[in-house]
Design an enzyme around this catalytic site. Structure first.
Site, PDB file in Angstrom:
ATOM      1  N   GLN A 183       0.790  -1.159   0.026  1.00  0.00           N
ATOM      2  CA  GLN A 183       0.005  -0.027   0.071  1.00  0.00           C
ATOM      3  C   GLN A 183       0.933   1.111   0.098  1.00  0.00           C
ATOM      4  O   GLN A 183       1.617   1.570   0.953  1.00  0.00           O
ATOM      5  CB  GLN A 183      -0.905  -0.057   1.188  1.00  0.00           C
ATOM      6  N   GLU A 205       4.249  -7.711   3.137  1.00  0.00           N
ATOM      7  CA  GLU A 205       4.457  -8.885   3.909  1.00  0.00           C
ATOM      8  C   GLU A 205       4.364  -8.068   5.313  1.00  0.00           C
ATOM      9  O   GLU A 205       3.721  -8.743   6.274  1.00  0.00           O
ATOM     10  CB  GLU A 205       6.202  -9.106   4.040  1.00  0.00           C
ATOM     11  N   CYS A 260      11.089  -5.924   5.938  1.00  0.00           N
ATOM     12  CA  CYS A 260      10.210  -7.214   6.280  1.00  0.00           C
ATOM     13  C   CYS A 260      10.812  -8.294   6.837  1.00  0.00           C
ATOM     14  O   CYS A 260      10.072  -9.008   7.708  1.00  0.00           O
ATOM     15  CB  CYS A 260       9.453  -7.529   4.913  1.00  0.00           C
TER      16      CYS A 260
HETATM   17  N1  THU Z   1       7.459  -4.171  -1.631  1.00  0.00           N
HETATM   18  C1  THU Z   1       7.106  -4.933  -0.907  1.00  0.00           C
HETATM   19  O1  THU Z   1       5.660  -4.861  -0.824  1.00  0.00           O
HETATM   20  N2  THU Z   1       7.716  -5.875  -0.398  1.00  0.00           N
HETATM   21  C2  THU Z   1       8.832  -6.194  -0.479  1.00  0.00           C
HETATM   22  O2  THU Z   1       9.476  -7.136   0.453  1.00  0.00           O
HETATM   23  C3  THU Z   1       9.736  -5.257  -1.244  1.00  0.00           C
HETATM   24  C4  THU Z   1       9.125  -4.208  -1.930  1.00  0.00           C
HETATM   25  C5  THU Z   1       6.778  -3.115  -2.161  1.00  0.00           C
HETATM   26  C6  THU Z   1       7.042  -1.672  -1.615  1.00  0.00           C
HETATM   27  C7  THU Z   1       6.483  -0.776  -2.668  1.00  0.00           C
HETATM   28  O3  THU Z   1       5.345  -0.572  -2.460  1.00  0.00           O
HETATM   29  C8  THU Z   1       7.054  -1.485  -3.753  1.00  0.00           C
HETATM   30  O4  THU Z   1       7.158  -2.748  -3.761  1.00  0.00           O
HETATM   31  C9  THU Z   1       8.453  -0.996  -4.788  1.00  0.00           C
HETATM   32  O5  THU Z   1       9.407  -0.919  -3.881  1.00  0.00           O
END
Ligand code: THU
EC number: 3.5.4.5
Length: 160
Positions: free
Chosen positions: A63, A75, A115
């Site tokens: 988000q 995560e 994360c």
């Molecule tokens: N992102 C995740 O949701 N999880 C991760 O472990 C790496 C990155 C998301 C954060 C952001 O919204 C997008 O991916 C680009 O970094």
């Protein structure tokens, strides 16, 4: 001087079908929830599905926010939702799926450092490892039996 060598064990599967049925299903849920990502800035969508020991599955997607650091990864969205909804439950496994709206994500996408840190807090709390599975779009899956395989020198409450 002492020299330390740290080893991690990871397994790489060529396709999702090589995993046991319940974990295939968990990953399918991560793939599905990925579409709920709000990612207008990065165009990078991530879905996460957590399997709890009460057999509940908690889902999360990334988000984003116009104030970039205020956004949250998939995560952590999932892990904090699980902590809030089932504070006594243990996390057995997390499945993560990532897709870019701009290019094909070939390699499996591991969770970011923040994360990993968030996940390891729960592994330490529950004193049981959390299995982790992550994918891109190629079908290849990487599995680790513990978050510690991805974050070996852990900072946790024992350091405080
Ligand atoms: N992102 C995740 O949701 N999880 C991760 O472990 C790496 C990155 C998301 C954060 C952001 O919204 C997008 O991916 C680009 O970094």
């Amino acid at each position: 001087m002492k020299s330390l060598t740290i080893t991690s064990h990871l397994e790489v599967y060529d396709s999702l079908e090589e995993l046991p049925g319940n974990l295939q299903q968990l990953m399918q849920q991560a793939i599905k929830v990925r579409d709920t990502a709000y990612a207008p800035y990065s165009q990078f969508k991530v879905g996460a599905a957590l399997l709890l020991d009460n057999d509940e599955v908690i889902l999360g997607s990334n988000q984003e926010n116009a104030s970039y650091p205020s956004g949250l990864c998939a995560e952590r969205t999932a892990v904090y939702a699980a902590g809030a909804k089932y504070p006594e439950a243990e996390i057995k496994a997390i499945a993560i799926s990532a897709k870019s709206m701009k290019h094909q994500v070939i390699s499996p996408v591991p969770p970011c450092g923040a994360c990993r840190q968030a996940l390891i807090e729960y592994e330490v709390k529950q004193e049981k490892p959390i299995g982790i599975f992550f994918m891109g779009e190629s079908g290849k899956v990487v599995k680790a039996n513990s978050i510690k395989d991805l974050l070996p020198l852990v900072f946790d409450n024992s350091s405080l």
